[in-house]
Design a protein around this motif. Structure first.
Motif, PDB file in Angstrom:
ATOM      1  N   VAL A 562       0.837  -1.205   0.000  1.00 27.30           N
ATOM      2  CA  VAL A 562       0.000   0.000   0.000  1.00 27.30           C
ATOM      3  C   VAL A 562       0.872   1.255   0.000  1.00 27.30           C
ATOM      4  O   VAL A 562       0.594   2.225  -0.720  1.00 27.30           O
ATOM      5  CB  VAL A 562      -0.958  -0.003   1.205  1.00 27.30           C
ATOM      6  CG1 VAL A 562      -1.643   1.346   1.352  1.00 27.30           C
ATOM      7  CG2 VAL A 562      -2.005  -1.100   1.048  1.00 27.30           C
ATOM      8  N   TRP A 566       0.939   3.878  -3.106  1.00 29.60           N
ATOM      9  CA  TRP A 566       0.558   5.270  -2.868  1.00 29.60           C
ATOM     10  C   TRP A 566       1.608   6.225  -3.430  1.00 29.60           C
ATOM     11  O   TRP A 566       1.268   7.311  -3.926  1.00 29.60           O
ATOM     12  CB  TRP A 566       0.373   5.495  -1.376  1.00 29.60           C
ATOM     13  CG  TRP A 566      -0.103   6.875  -1.033  1.00 29.60           C
ATOM     14  CD1 TRP A 566       0.640   7.933  -0.635  1.00 29.60           C
ATOM     15  CD2 TRP A 566      -1.452   7.346  -1.123  1.00 29.60           C
ATOM     16  NE1 TRP A 566      -0.146   9.038  -0.440  1.00 29.60           N
ATOM     17  CE2 TRP A 566      -1.447   8.702  -0.741  1.00 29.60           C
ATOM     18  CE3 TRP A 566      -2.661   6.746  -1.463  1.00 29.60           C
ATOM     19  CZ2 TRP A 566      -2.605   9.454  -0.702  1.00 29.60           C
ATOM     20  CZ3 TRP A 566      -3.809   7.516  -1.433  1.00 29.60           C
ATOM     21  CH2 TRP A 566      -3.767   8.849  -1.052  1.00 29.60           C
ATOM     22  N   CYS A 567       2.862   5.840  -3.371  1.00 27.10           N
ATOM     23  CA  CYS A 567       3.956   6.706  -3.817  1.00 27.10           C
ATOM     24  C   CYS A 567       4.269   6.550  -5.302  1.00 27.10           C
ATOM     25  O   CYS A 567       5.052   7.339  -5.852  1.00 27.10           O
ATOM     26  CB  CYS A 567       5.227   6.402  -3.007  1.00 27.10           C
ATOM     27  SG  CYS A 567       5.079   6.706  -1.232  1.00 27.10           S
ATOM     28  N   LYS A 601      -1.802   9.202 -10.682  1.00 26.49           N
ATOM     29  CA  LYS A 601      -1.572   8.804  -9.300  1.00 26.49           C
ATOM     30  C   LYS A 601      -2.576   7.719  -8.940  1.00 26.49           C
ATOM     31  O   LYS A 601      -3.684   7.682  -9.460  1.00 26.49           O
ATOM     32  CB  LYS A 601      -1.756   9.992  -8.344  1.00 26.49           C
ATOM     33  CG  LYS A 601      -0.649  11.017  -8.423  1.00 26.49           C
ATOM     34  CD  LYS A 601       0.677  10.464  -8.041  1.00 26.49           C
ATOM     35  CE  LYS A 601       0.992  10.697  -6.603  1.00 26.49           C
ATOM     36  NZ  LYS A 601       2.349  10.266  -6.271  1.00 26.49           N
TER      37      LYS A 601
END
Length: 602
Positions: A562, A566-567, A601
């Motif tokens: 996760v 996310w990054c 993203k």
């Protein structure tokens, strides 16, 4: 006279130009859906033959070679690890100089030799120890008998190194895999690729496993051997239809060149305007057929490799690449570095699952497998339920899940690759929890009926108690395995896609070796009396403790994934579309509309 000669010269050139145009038209007609079946038949029969042996390999090792459970399970896991390590070598060979077609050809030949070898070992009695129906005081296979087995497995692993990283990417080469090309299709190539593999696996765990358990191991391995030989001939017969993309040179060398150039210019100052960095479209043509990678702000220290000093870029198209790299080549390395943390999450997933197939088969062997008074399910055929879940799940994912979710996400694929992988990881955690609870139930029934000390006894509990965990594992594959394939193919540089698929298998290799190490430690240090994983009698073990351990490992791994997801930033690509939407090959020029895909993203 001079005017007439010029006319004759001009007329003489026309047939030559017409031949060139006809050749170009033929090239554009290569590939497409008509070529896909000839390529996928190799992968389907590869998987049919591999699963045909692998699904029941634990039975062959424990029942035919009389090996103890942990030793046999470790051989299975080590074979998986080796067979998953060789694809990286095959990918480097394919992407560097051999091309995918010839790598598949050579790999298939070596793989066929491995199948012939291992089939021969089942036919010769001198390569087996005496039968041991009681499972007590059994004589194990000798060193010579095991060495023959290892040689066959080594040939199989080498052959898989040539086919595994190349067949899927070679099939994708035949299609338009640009963003607009993918969105224009109503079906997902990776879903249907995995669906076809599911059918092969289904045939293997039903037909082949039944023959191995009830007819003979000679026929049980001979059928996959014959099937692979036929598939190889079919693959060769489709050669005139294939679009053959020439390799763009060693990607490993390009990566090293960028690093060396960046180190040499470590004191240089990269310009704030990225357009001032060195670019050379002609030089990058062969490795950017589907568009050049755009500059990103991550790993800025690598940008120094593209800082152009006076005199480094001459009129020639090839500067000294150990001193100066193009932006595209720098971004190739950046793209590869970005996907590595996400890829690494697959390692612990494989570690957690590395022995589950073997243990599930051994669990099924102790349970009530009767469908009628005259027929009972072969233990290894219980994987049928997991494979059927994959097959049905892929169809439901494509036809129901994606259209439904698309209404909310506005994403043509329904959800992103990373979201799909995350759901798969959660389902696999649930699989481990259910597996632990079911094993606890099975062992409790054995204790209640005083069957703990009888390794040959049938515990009065239906084998269908294993179906929920197998189905959950299948659903995990629908999301995690297919999502990971999509992610690695799409987010890797186009000239490194075989290597990216090689990474898929490398994660499997490292995970299998870690799984072997973990199981060996558990067997060594959990004691003789209360050993979690005993040699012969599963009823006196604590297999449920093993499943709880891997549940904890996967929970930690999910948190790590996760954070990485996310990054993560999707690669930005300047894609160029041809008028006929067919990707050119061999580094040909591209004309037409320019399409820009920006970073997303999660």
């Amino acid at each position: 006279m001079e005017f007439q000669d010029n006319n004759r010269s001009h007329e003489a050139k026309k047939p030559e130009e017409m031949k060139i145009k006809e050749y170009d038209k033929r090239k554009k007609k290569l590939g497409g859906m008509k070529a896909i079946p000839f390529i996928l038949v190799t992968e389907v029969c590869d998987r049919f033959s591999t699963i045909g042996f692998h699904a029941n390999m634990i039975t062959y090792l424990t029942q035919q070679l009389n090996l103890p459970l942990v030793k046999a399970s470790n051989i299975v896991s080590n074979f998986n690890g080796t067979a998953s390590l060789t694809p990286l070598i095959g990918a480097l060979i394919a992407d560097s100089f051999a091309g995918r077609f010839w790598t598949i050809v050579v790999g298939s030949i070596i793989y066929e030799l491995g199948l012939i070898s291992i089939t021969t070992t089942t036919l010769l009695k001198s390569l087996h120890p005496p039968p041991c129906p009681s499972l007590m005081d059994c004589k194990e296979a000798s060193s010579f008998q095991l060495s023959t087995l290892y040689l066959s497995l080594f040939l199989l692993a080498i052959g898989l190194g040539g086919t595994r990283p190349c067949v899927m990417t070679y099939a994708a080469d035949q299609l338009d895999m640009s963003k607009s090309g993918v969105e224009s299709r109503s079906w997902n190539f990776f879903n249907w690729y995995y669906f076809s593999l599911g059918l092969a696996r289904l045939a293997a765990v039903t037909i082949v496993v039944y023959i191995q358990d009830n007819v003979s191991w000679g026929w049980g391995l001979g059928i996959p051997t014959i099937a692979m030989a036929v598939a190889f001939m079919v693959f060769l017969s489709g050669s005139p239809l294939y679009k053959k993309v020439k390799p763009g040179g060693s990607p490993l060398v390009r990566v090293i060149q960028v690093i060396v150039a960046a180190i040499r210019k470590r004191k240089a100052v990269a310009p704030e305007d990225p357009s001032l960095l060195y670019q050379n479209q002609e030089l990058d043509a062969a490795i950017s057929v589907h568009g050049r990678l755009l500059h990103t702000t991550q790993f800025k220290w690598l940008d120094k490799a593209a800082v152009e000093n006076y005199g480094e870029a001459t009129d020639s198209s090839t500067p000294n690449l150990w001193k100066l790299a193009t932006v595209h080549r720098v971004e190739e390395l950046k793209s590869f570095l970005r996907l590595l943390p996400v890829w690494a999450a697959g390692i612990l997933l494989v570690t957690a699952n590395s022995h589950s197939g073997s243990f599930n088969t051994q669990q099924a062997r102790t349970m009530d497998r009767r469908l009628s008074n005259s027929f009972q399910i072969p233990p290894a055929s219980m994987s049928f339920f997991g494979i059927m879940t994959v097959i049905i799940g892929l169809v439901l994912y494509e036809r129901l899940f994606v259209p439904f979710v698309r209404r909310f996400t506005r994403n043509s694929a329904g959800i992103t690759y990373l979201q799909r992988m995350g759901i798969g990881l959660l389902l696999n955690i649930l699989f481990s929890v259910v597996a632990a609870l079911v094993e606890k139930k099975r062992r409790t029934v054995a204790e209640n009926h005083n069957l703990v000390d009888n390794p040959k006894a049938t515990v009065p509990i239906s084998v269908f108690w294993l179906v929920p965990q197998l189905s959950l594992h299948g659903m995990s594959e629908v999301f995690m395995a297919v999502g990971q394939l999509e992610f690695l193919y799409d987010q890797s540089p186009e000239s490194m896609r075989s290597i990216a698929l090689g990474l898929f298998w490398i994660a499997s290799s490292v995970g299998d070796y870690l799984g072997t190490f973990m199981v060996s430690l558990i067997h060594e240090y959990t004691g003789h009396k209360n050993n979690w994983l005993p040699d012969r009698n599963l009823n006196i073990g604590k297999l449920d403790y093993y499943y709880w351990l891997v549940t904890g490992i996967q929970a930690v791994n999910f948190v790590y994934f996760v954070i990485c997801a996310w990054c993560y930033t999707y690669k930005p690509l300047e894609g160029v579309m041809e008028e006929d939407s067919e990707a050119p090959e061999d580094g040909a020029e591209r004309n037409g509309k320019i399409e820009l895909t920006t970073a997303e993203k999660v």
